[in-house]
Design a protein around this motif. Structure first.
Motif, short mmCIF file in Angstrom:
data_model
loop_
_atom_site.label_atom_id
_atom_site.label_comp_id
_atom_site.label_asym_id
_atom_site.label_seq_id
_atom_site.Cartn_x
_atom_site.Cartn_y
_atom_site.Cartn_z
N SER A 757 25.55 52.09 -2.90
CA SER A 757 24.68 52.11 -4.33
C SER A 757 24.94 53.65 -4.68
N SER A 766 17.14 59.57 -10.68
CA SER A 766 18.55 58.49 -10.47
C SER A 766 18.31 58.19 -8.85
N ALA A 769 15.28 55.96 -7.96
CA ALA A 769 15.47 54.66 -8.45
C ALA A 769 16.34 54.00 -7.43
N CYS A 770 17.50 54.82 -6.96
CA CYS A 770 18.46 54.35 -5.99
C CYS A 770 17.63 53.83 -4.75
N ARG A 772 14.68 53.08 -4.33
CA ARG A 772 13.75 51.96 -4.52
C ARG A 772 14.47 50.56 -4.54
N GLN A 773 15.83 50.41 -4.70
CA GLN A 773 16.54 49.29 -4.80
C GLN A 773 16.57 48.94 -3.26
N GLU A 774 16.81 47.39 -3.29
CA GLU A 774 17.17 46.89 -1.99
C GLU A 774 18.77 47.06 -1.56
N HIS A 775 19.09 47.43 -0.54
CA HIS A 775 20.36 47.65 -0.09
C HIS A 775 20.88 46.97 0.89
#
Length: 812
Positions: A757, A766, A769-770, A772-775
């Motif tokens: 990601s 940025s 936001a990264c 917070r994403q599901e990885h």
């Protein structure tokens, strides 16, 4: 042919073989092998080819019509027949009866040749006789019932040739498996396996490759899959077509499949045509028909990967597979026949009887992982350029001939040479010597990522080089230029065994000196050694980790830009090659040379190797510290690994996590790395931070056990760098199947591709936001290699080529 000066009394052999320009692959095979084989034998050639077409060969070898061999037999210590399953070899069948010799069996099945002789060459009844001799009355009954060509499909009919041979050479163990299946009583006959010779293939520049792709109608974004050779049911071409209907492949408009070869003219070919017509967007699929040699090579250069499948093998070795591998083309093969013998790291192997879904998944893994493609391609190219070099195959021939002579008790009393049992003594090639310069680390280990590379790569070179033809020796230069071996460091710090012999530091033409370390100060110390090596015809190279001191001088200590630029200008002017740690660095070096007009060596080559990812450094010792166990508790620890220095952007990561903590989010930031330069303010903030020991941890030193524990238990790896030469923690974390959160810079894209990601470098928003994403983890999406594989890539680059840029292109 005259004897070579250092090889008097070479044995004399007669080779019965097709020769160029005859249109058979065995003629090409012999043309590749002959110059290397001539180091071991004096060779006369006996052929059915038109002697008027063979002037170039006549200049180097005695060339005769095959009908002359029987009268000349006493001139030779041995006769070698190149046998294949085509009419080009039919004259050898009776000749072998009259003049016995060693048979190189290119095809275990010889039934098509025998059927052709029966039907078209005035040998009526021959095929039936050989079927009975080889397989009994049942095979003859099938001939009568179903005809010549159906019987030829089912039975090899090669017993006569194998029995008459004084020894048999084959190119795969699969041929021996077929022998055991059809002729169990022949298992103990003289039988040796030798590699198939394959010419080494040089690299082509990205610009040339794209020009070829454009000429063939492909854009830079297209993903091109090729399948080589005549299309037939034995190639399982239908499985590839059916795989294109699987999810992910069917919806990919940039995926193109090219069958480079002629379609089958019978029912199988008609079935393939119908399947193509039924595939949506079938303009992505094409069949070239027969192509010229130049066009064939163009497709090998233009493709992104290849698919080569087989079934109902007749004991042959696939030249198409070897062509793909020697071009560094990543390839999917099925686990069938001789493909089973290909080293695991050189191909992507699927089941022997693959389903379309399995093939589609394999293609998708290559489509989405550029690093995986690079590793497969480089490993394949290295394997072909070492094991299959003509000189290695010729040496294996000589060993086998000597062994056959010993077993057959060939006498030495013919008076026409030294006698094979004693005379064919393949010289043991002296190991090439690679002197690995450690001038900085032997004085002080800075504990940086560069010195981690130096330690790991040196250890792998010293421990494994000899097994691949290299004597690797640690050396160092003092600031005043004194040159010495550095075995004390290797033994005490790298855990290597002491050398079994005293080192001599004189030079010869096969030597290499590699400036591996970051000894950038006083580059003039290397001048005397380099001059001496060049006078001896030896080669010198340097490793380049990045151009950060020149591209981002504000991230470095004040004096570094001038020191580093002086070193870089020195090595590109005096070295024969520069090895970079990523393609991005190689491209940047070439660009910098073009921008600055810096003077370079007339022979300068630029290439790259991929770094290893195993972190054990000689073994995972010690126990995990209590502090590390505390830091990695739970499942929300984001890990950063590397020296705390400005370009790594620990300040950006800290700012993002401070916002998360202020918002009440429970997440941890764990930093492993010593304090570097120009970060005094940041270091103070870290050490005084209210979250230190709670949600913030900084380990300025960590054992291998601690690092292993951190990788195992982190929730993700964060690399926020503005600039890097590689990004070692990325491949280390991938080894543990950890999600990767990376700043969007070119080298990270090169290494991680779609397995990470990305966030905009320098942007806290940025990064947040990264975070917070599901990885997802990287398993199956990003390939990591070991330091041993890294060292083999390096040795392969030095020995066999594969440079990104050569002298002609380095400064364009």
């Amino acid at each position: 042919m005259a004897n070579e000066p250092n090889r008097p009394n070479k044995p004399r052999i007669a080779m019965v073989t097709p020769l160029p320009p005859e249109m058979t692959g065995i003629a090409e095979y012999v043309a590749i092998l002959l110059p290397a084989l001539a180091r071991h034998f004096d060779i006369d050639l006996y052929t059915s080819a038109d002697l008027g077409d063979l002037d170039s060969l006549k200049a180097r070898y005695g060339v005769h019509h095959f009908s002359e061999l029987e009268a000349n037999r006493d001139r030779y210590d041995e006769v070698i027949y190149q046998f294949g399953n085509s009419p080009f070899h039919s004259h050898m069948v009776d000749l072998l009866d009259r003049v016995p010799g060693i048979v190189v069996l290119h095809d275990f099945y010889l039934s098509s040749m025998l059927a052709h002789m029966d039907l078209h060459e005035d040998h009526p009844g021959l095929f039936g006789q050989e079927l009975v001799r080889s397989h009994g009355d049942e095979a003859h009954d099938e001939l009568l019932l179903k005809g010549h060509w159906e019987a030829a499909r089912h039975y090899p009919a090669s017993r006569r040739i194998i029995e008459r041979a004084t020894g048999v050479l084959v190119h795969s163990e699969h041929a021996a498996d077929l022998r055991d299946a059809f002729y169990q009583d022949l298992q103990q006959r003289n039988w040796q396996t030798v590699p198939m010779p394959q010419p080494a293939v040089g690299n082509i520049s990205p610009e040339e490759r794209q020009a070829i792709r454009s000429r063939l109608g492909f854009s830079a974004e297209d993903f091109v899959v090729i399948s080589l050779g005549f299309m037939a049911d034995t190639k399982l071409n239908h499985v590839l077509l059916e795989a294109l209907s699987e999810p992910h492949l069917s919806a990919d408009p940039l995926l193109h499949v090219v069958f480079v070869g002629q379609n089958d003219g019978a029912e199988y070919g008609l079935m393939l045509t119908r399947k193509i017509a039924d595939i949506p967007d079938n303009a992505r699929i094409s069949i070239t028909g027969f192509v010229s040699g130049e066009a064939y090579r163009d497709y090998l250069v233009a493709a992104d990967c290849a698919v080569q499948l087989r079934t109902r093998s007749r004991g042959e070795t696939s030249k198409a597979v070897h062509d793909c591998m020697s071009h560094g083309l990543p390839m999917v093969v099925n686990d069938y026949g001789s493909f089973h013998e290909l080293p695991a790291e050189t191909v992507l192997r699927i089941a022997a009887d693959p389903t379309p879904a399995e093939l589609a998944q394999a293609l998708l893994s290559l489509r989405t992982d550029p690093l995986k493609r690079a590793v497969l391609g480089m490993s394949a190219k290295h394997h072909m350029a070492t094991v299959h070099l003509a000189q290695h195959v010729a040496a294996a021939y000589a060993d086998a001939v000597r062994e056959f002579a010993r077993r057959n008790e060939v006498a030495t009393s013919t008076g026409h040479g030294p006698g094979l049992a004693n005379a064919v003594s393949t010289p043991v090639a002296a190991l090439r010597r690679l002197m690995v310069d450690l001038s900085e680390v032997v004085r002080v280990d800075h504990g940086t990522g560069i010195h981690r590379v130096v330690r790991n790569l040196t250890r792998s070179l010293l421990s494994g080089g000899a097994g691949h033809g290299w004597d690797c020796v640690p050396v160092a230069h003092a600031p005043d230029g004194r040159f010495s071996e550095a075995w004390d460091y290797a033994v005490q710090q790298l855990g290597m065994a002491p050398p079994s012999h005293a080192e001599h530091l004189g030079f010869n033409s096969s030597d290499h000196l590699l400036l591996l370390d970051s000894a950038w100060e006083h580059p003039e110390r290397f001048a005397g050694t380099i001059e001496s090596m060049h006078l001896a015809g030896a080669k010198v190279g340097a490793v380049l980790y990045d151009l950060i001191p020149l591209r981002f001088p504000h991230y470095c200590v004040d004096f570094m830009q001038a020191v580093f630029e002086k070193w870089l200008r020195f090595v590109i002017l005096h070295c024969d090659y520069i090895v970079c740690i990523s393609r991005a660095v190689a491209d940047d070096l070439r660009a910098w040379i073009g921008e600055t007009g810096a003077a370079t060596s007339p022979a300068l080559h630029i290439g790259h190797v991929l770094l290893g990812s195993d972190i054990g450094e000689g073994g995972m010792t010690g126990t995990v510290s209590d502090a590390m166990q505390q830091a990695m508790q739970g499942d929300n620890a984001v890990l950063m690994v590397g020296t705390v220095e400005p370009r790594k952007r620990h300040d950006l990561a800290l700012a993002a996590f401070e916002q998360r903590w202020q918002a009440g989010e429970t997440s941890r930031l764990v930093i492993i790395g010593k304090q570097g330069w120009h970060v005094e303010e940041l270091a103070g903030r870290l050490r005084r931070h209210a979250q230190l020991g709670h949600d913030l941890f900084w380990f300025e030193s960590a054992s291998n056990a601690d690092l292993d524990h951190a990788y195992r238990h982190c929730s993700a790896l964060l690399q926020a760098s503005d600039a890097e030469g590689f990004g070692l923690p990325i491949v280390e974390a991938a080894r543990y199947d950890k999600p990767l959160l990376l700043s969007d810079i070119a080298v990270f894209r090169e290494i991680a591709g779609n397995a990470a990601s990305y966030f905009t470098g320098g942007s806290v928003e940025s990064l947040l936001a990264c975070l917070r994403q599901e990885h997802r983890g990287t398993a199956g999406a990003l390939s990591s290699i070991s330091w041993e594989q890294c060292s083999l890539q390096l040795l392969g680059l030095l020995q066999d080529g594969g440079w990104d840029y050569t002298a002609e292109t380095a400064s364009d």
